[in-house]
Design a protein around this motif. Structure first.
Motif, PDB file in Angstrom:
ATOM      1  N   LYS A 162       0.853  -1.194   0.000  1.00 26.93           N
ATOM      2  CA  LYS A 162       0.000   0.000   0.000  1.00 26.93           C
ATOM      3  C   LYS A 162       0.884   1.237   0.000  1.00 26.93           C
ATOM      4  O   LYS A 162       1.938   1.249   0.644  1.00 26.93           O
ATOM      5  N   VAL A 163       0.454   2.264  -0.729  1.00 30.76           N
ATOM      6  CA  VAL A 163       1.216   3.511  -0.807  1.00 30.76           C
ATOM      7  C   VAL A 163       0.259   4.698  -0.780  1.00 30.76           C
ATOM      8  O   VAL A 163      -0.936   4.554  -1.039  1.00 30.76           O
ATOM      9  N   HIS A 164       0.798   5.868  -0.466  1.00 33.06           N
ATOM     10  CA  HIS A 164       0.059   7.109  -0.611  1.00 33.06           C
ATOM     11  C   HIS A 164       0.227   7.531  -2.079  1.00 33.06           C
ATOM     12  O   HIS A 164       1.364   7.722  -2.531  1.00 33.06           O
ATOM     13  N   PRO A 165      -0.861   7.649  -2.863  1.00 34.14           N
ATOM     14  CA  PRO A 165      -0.736   8.013  -4.274  1.00 34.14           C
ATOM     15  C   PRO A 165       0.124   9.262  -4.468  1.00 34.14           C
ATOM     16  O   PRO A 165      -0.021  10.252  -3.744  1.00 34.14           O
ATOM     17  N   ARG A 166       1.057   9.170  -5.439  1.00 33.53           N
ATOM     18  CA  ARG A 166       1.990  10.234  -5.800  1.00 33.53           C
ATOM     19  C   ARG A 166       2.884  10.637  -4.626  1.00 33.53           C
ATOM     20  O   ARG A 166       3.500  11.689  -4.644  1.00 33.53           O
ATOM     21  N   GLY A 167       2.921   9.805  -3.572  1.00 33.37           N
ATOM     22  CA  GLY A 167       3.778  10.071  -2.425  1.00 33.37           C
ATOM     23  C   GLY A 167       3.268  11.165  -1.509  1.00 33.37           C
ATOM     24  O   GLY A 167       3.989  11.621  -0.625  1.00 33.37           O
ATOM     25  N   ILE A 168       2.006  11.577  -1.689  1.00 30.87           N
ATOM     26  CA  ILE A 168       1.420  12.647  -0.877  1.00 30.87           C
ATOM     27  C   ILE A 168       0.776  12.028   0.361  1.00 30.87           C
ATOM     28  O   ILE A 168      -0.240  11.338   0.272  1.00 30.87           O
ATOM     29  N   LYS A 169       1.381  12.274   1.527  1.00 31.21           N
ATOM     30  CA  LYS A 169       0.952  11.631   2.775  1.00 31.21           C
ATOM     31  C   LYS A 169      -0.485  11.958   3.167  1.00 31.21           C
ATOM     32  O   LYS A 169      -1.112  11.205   3.900  1.00 31.21           O
ATOM     33  N   GLU A 170      -1.018  13.096   2.694  1.00 33.87           N
ATOM     34  CA  GLU A 170      -2.393  13.470   3.023  1.00 33.87           C
ATOM     35  C   GLU A 170      -3.415  12.610   2.281  1.00 33.87           C
ATOM     36  O   GLU A 170      -4.585  12.574   2.660  1.00 33.87           O
ATOM     37  N   ARG A 171      -2.993  11.927   1.249  1.00 33.16           N
ATOM     38  CA  ARG A 171      -3.898  11.046   0.505  1.00 33.16           C
ATOM     39  C   ARG A 171      -3.967   9.692   1.198  1.00 33.16           C
ATOM     40  O   ARG A 171      -2.963   9.199   1.714  1.00 33.16           O
ATOM     41  N   PRO A 172      -5.155   9.076   1.221  1.00 35.99           N
ATOM     42  CA  PRO A 172      -5.270   7.773   1.887  1.00 35.99           C
ATOM     43  C   PRO A 172      -4.447   6.699   1.179  1.00 35.99           C
ATOM     44  O   PRO A 172      -4.234   6.751  -0.036  1.00 35.99           O
ATOM     45  N   LEU A 173      -3.993   5.740   1.958  1.00 37.44           N
ATOM     46  CA  LEU A 173      -3.245   4.614   1.401  1.00 37.44           C
ATOM     47  C   LEU A 173      -4.109   3.845   0.409  1.00 37.44           C
ATOM     48  O   LEU A 173      -5.310   3.677   0.621  1.00 37.44           O
ATOM     49  N   ARG A 174      -3.470   3.381  -0.667  1.00 36.52           N
ATOM     50  CA  ARG A 174      -4.147   2.542  -1.664  1.00 36.52           C
ATOM     51  C   ARG A 174      -3.247   1.360  -1.974  1.00 36.52           C
ATOM     52  O   ARG A 174      -2.029   1.439  -1.864  1.00 36.52           O
TER      53      ARG A 174
END
Length: 134
Positions: free
Chosen positions: A69-81
């Protein structure tokens, strides 16, 4: 019969580290790169000409293979996917797909392509012509 993944070429790029690589192929402008081909695969390049649209398959050898799982585009404010819902190079088998244009073929056995967001030293594992109309 035992089969193994074979490296057919190596990316030579101005991108030197993972953290400075664009997250998408069209981010931060077109990055022109060179692919130094292994001479053993020279015959396989027959028929390629500048202007051809290609799909390059790369082995992201510096990717973290344990991440699911990662934060899309490396943006920590975005939920993990899950990694299979993203273009993140972090995944169990980190194969990259890049749609590029062949700009030139230089000697000795070097393809000049753009845009390519892979870092310097990335292995090329396959090259396929992009179907017309796609």
């Amino acid at each position: 019969m035992d089969k193994e993944l074979v490296v057919i070429g190596t990316v030579r790029s101005s991108i030197k580290e993972v953290k400075s690589a664009p997250k998408m192929e069209d981010e931060d402008g077109a990055v022109r790169a060179r692919i130094e081909m292994d001479p053993a695969y020279a015959e396989g390049l027959d028929g390629l000409e500048p202007g051809a649209r290609l799909e390059l398959f790369t082995w992201f050898h510096q990717s973290d293979r344990s991440v699911l799982k990662v934060h899309p585009r490396g943006i920590k404010e975005r939920p993990l996917r899950g990694v299979f819902a993203t273009r993140s190079p972090a995944r169990p088998n980190p194969i990259g797909l890049h749609r590029v244009t062949l700009v030139a073929i230089e000697e000795p056995l070097t393809l000049v392509v753009e845009p390519l967001e892979a870092i310097d030293g990335t292995p090329i594992i396959d090259i396929k012509p992009k179907p017309k109309g796609r």
